[in-house]
Design a protein around this motif. Sequence first.
Motif, mmCIF file in Angstrom:
data_model
loop_
_atom_site.group_PDB
_atom_site.id
_atom_site.type_symbol
_atom_site.label_atom_id
_atom_site.label_comp_id
_atom_site.label_asym_id
_atom_site.label_seq_id
_atom_site.Cartn_x
_atom_site.Cartn_y
_atom_site.Cartn_z
ATOM 1 N N UNK A 131 0.895 -1.203 0.170
ATOM 2 C CA UNK A 131 -0.087 0.041 -0.144
ATOM 3 C C UNK A 131 1.256 1.065 0.126
ATOM 4 N N UNK A 132 0.013 1.847 -0.853
ATOM 5 C CA UNK A 132 1.544 3.239 -0.565
ATOM 6 C C UNK A 132 0.544 4.323 0.165
ATOM 7 N N UNK A 133 0.998 4.817 0.787
ATOM 8 C CA UNK A 133 1.342 6.473 1.502
ATOM 9 C C UNK A 133 0.640 7.377 0.612
ATOM 10 N N UNK A 134 -0.103 7.791 0.157
ATOM 11 C CA UNK A 134 -0.163 8.427 -0.945
ATOM 12 C C UNK A 134 -1.187 8.223 -2.617
ATOM 13 N N UNK A 135 -0.464 8.423 -3.282
ATOM 14 C CA UNK A 135 -1.197 8.029 -4.659
ATOM 15 C C UNK A 135 -0.294 8.423 -6.028
ATOM 16 N N UNK A 136 -0.142 7.866 -6.860
ATOM 17 C CA UNK A 136 0.136 7.817 -8.189
ATOM 18 C C UNK A 136 -0.834 8.424 -8.757
ATOM 19 N N UNK A 137 -0.605 9.474 -9.985
ATOM 20 C CA UNK A 137 -1.640 10.256 -10.550
ATOM 21 C C UNK A 137 -0.501 10.001 -12.299
ATOM 22 N N UNK A 138 -1.561 10.970 -12.995
ATOM 23 C CA UNK A 138 -1.369 11.160 -14.319
ATOM 24 C C UNK A 138 -0.058 12.010 -13.913
ATOM 25 N N UNK A 139 0.006 12.867 -13.270
ATOM 26 C CA UNK A 139 1.495 13.840 -13.337
ATOM 27 C C UNK A 139 2.644 13.235 -13.558
ATOM 28 N N UNK A 140 2.372 12.210 -12.414
ATOM 29 C CA UNK A 140 3.651 11.121 -11.726
ATOM 30 C C UNK A 140 4.009 9.668 -13.336
ATOM 31 N N UNK A 141 3.066 9.218 -13.599
ATOM 32 C CA UNK A 141 3.225 8.791 -14.719
ATOM 33 C C UNK A 141 3.530 9.853 -16.267
ATOM 34 N N UNK A 142 2.970 10.619 -16.781
ATOM 35 C CA UNK A 142 3.619 11.715 -17.648
ATOM 36 C C UNK A 142 5.411 12.214 -17.026
ATOM 37 N N UNK A 143 5.910 12.113 -15.833
ATOM 38 C CA UNK A 143 7.220 12.486 -15.678
ATOM 39 C C UNK A 143 7.920 10.930 -15.972
ATOM 40 N N UNK A 144 7.421 9.992 -15.595
ATOM 41 C CA UNK A 144 7.942 8.754 -15.725
ATOM 42 C C UNK A 144 7.981 8.447 -17.008
ATOM 43 N N UNK A 165 -3.569 11.442 -20.802
ATOM 44 C CA UNK A 165 -3.429 10.334 -19.993
ATOM 45 C C UNK A 165 -4.781 10.015 -19.138
ATOM 46 N N UNK A 166 -5.619 8.634 -19.519
ATOM 47 C CA UNK A 166 -6.635 8.322 -18.374
ATOM 48 C C UNK A 166 -5.999 7.671 -17.748
ATOM 49 N N UNK A 167 -6.802 7.635 -15.831
ATOM 50 C CA UNK A 167 -7.160 6.594 -14.942
ATOM 51 C C UNK A 167 -8.065 6.657 -14.783
ATOM 52 N N UNK A 171 -4.454 8.904 -24.857
ATOM 53 C CA UNK A 171 -5.405 9.479 -25.758
ATOM 54 C C UNK A 171 -4.806 11.056 -26.427
ATOM 55 N N UNK A 172 -3.911 10.702 -27.420
ATOM 56 C CA UNK A 172 -2.910 12.004 -28.717
ATOM 57 C C UNK A 172 -3.696 12.900 -29.236
ATOM 58 N N UNK A 173 -5.004 11.771 -29.779
ATOM 59 C CA UNK A 173 -5.383 11.946 -30.629
ATOM 60 C C UNK A 173 -6.399 11.477 -30.913
ATOM 61 N N UNK A 174 -7.606 12.320 -31.111
ATOM 62 C CA UNK A 174 -8.849 12.151 -31.018
ATOM 63 C C UNK A 174 -9.152 9.920 -31.938
ATOM 64 N N UNK A 175 -8.489 10.005 -32.346
ATOM 65 C CA UNK A 175 -8.377 8.538 -33.340
ATOM 66 C C UNK A 175 -7.618 7.824 -33.316
#
Length: 149
Positions: free
Chosen positions: A89-102, A116-118, A133-137
Amino acid sequence: MRVVLHADVDGVGTKGEVVEVADGHARNLLLPAGKAVKATAGAEAQAQGMRRRRSVRDASDRAAAEEIAKVLVPSTISVRAKAAGTEGRLFGSVGTAEVADAIEEQTGIVVDKRKLVLDEPIKETGEFQVTARLHPNVQFPVRLEVVGA
């Protein structure tokens, strides 16, 4: 009234389209806000140019998104969480900002966190999938491995 849209308007159309709208809607909302102009021969020719430029830009954006997908789909991105307790279990959470940075750190590809969609924030270590989802298609899964520090 026939108008040429200068901006995307929900429920009406997209930039460069020639559309028929109610007179009051055009006079009270679209024309004063600069979102449209009355359709004349010159304005329609200008709209055709806007549509051509938009389609060229859209094609190049789609090609760029597909190239990014070719790199990210086969790879697994490792995200290091700040701290994890017992049982993962994490203390806090991982969001889209952390994923984009990684993603940027490990592949050199800059992905906007809003693309990015979580379904929900990641609150434990393990393997997960995030939809990009980088582009509608163009949308594709990105595999994540969340590890504790």
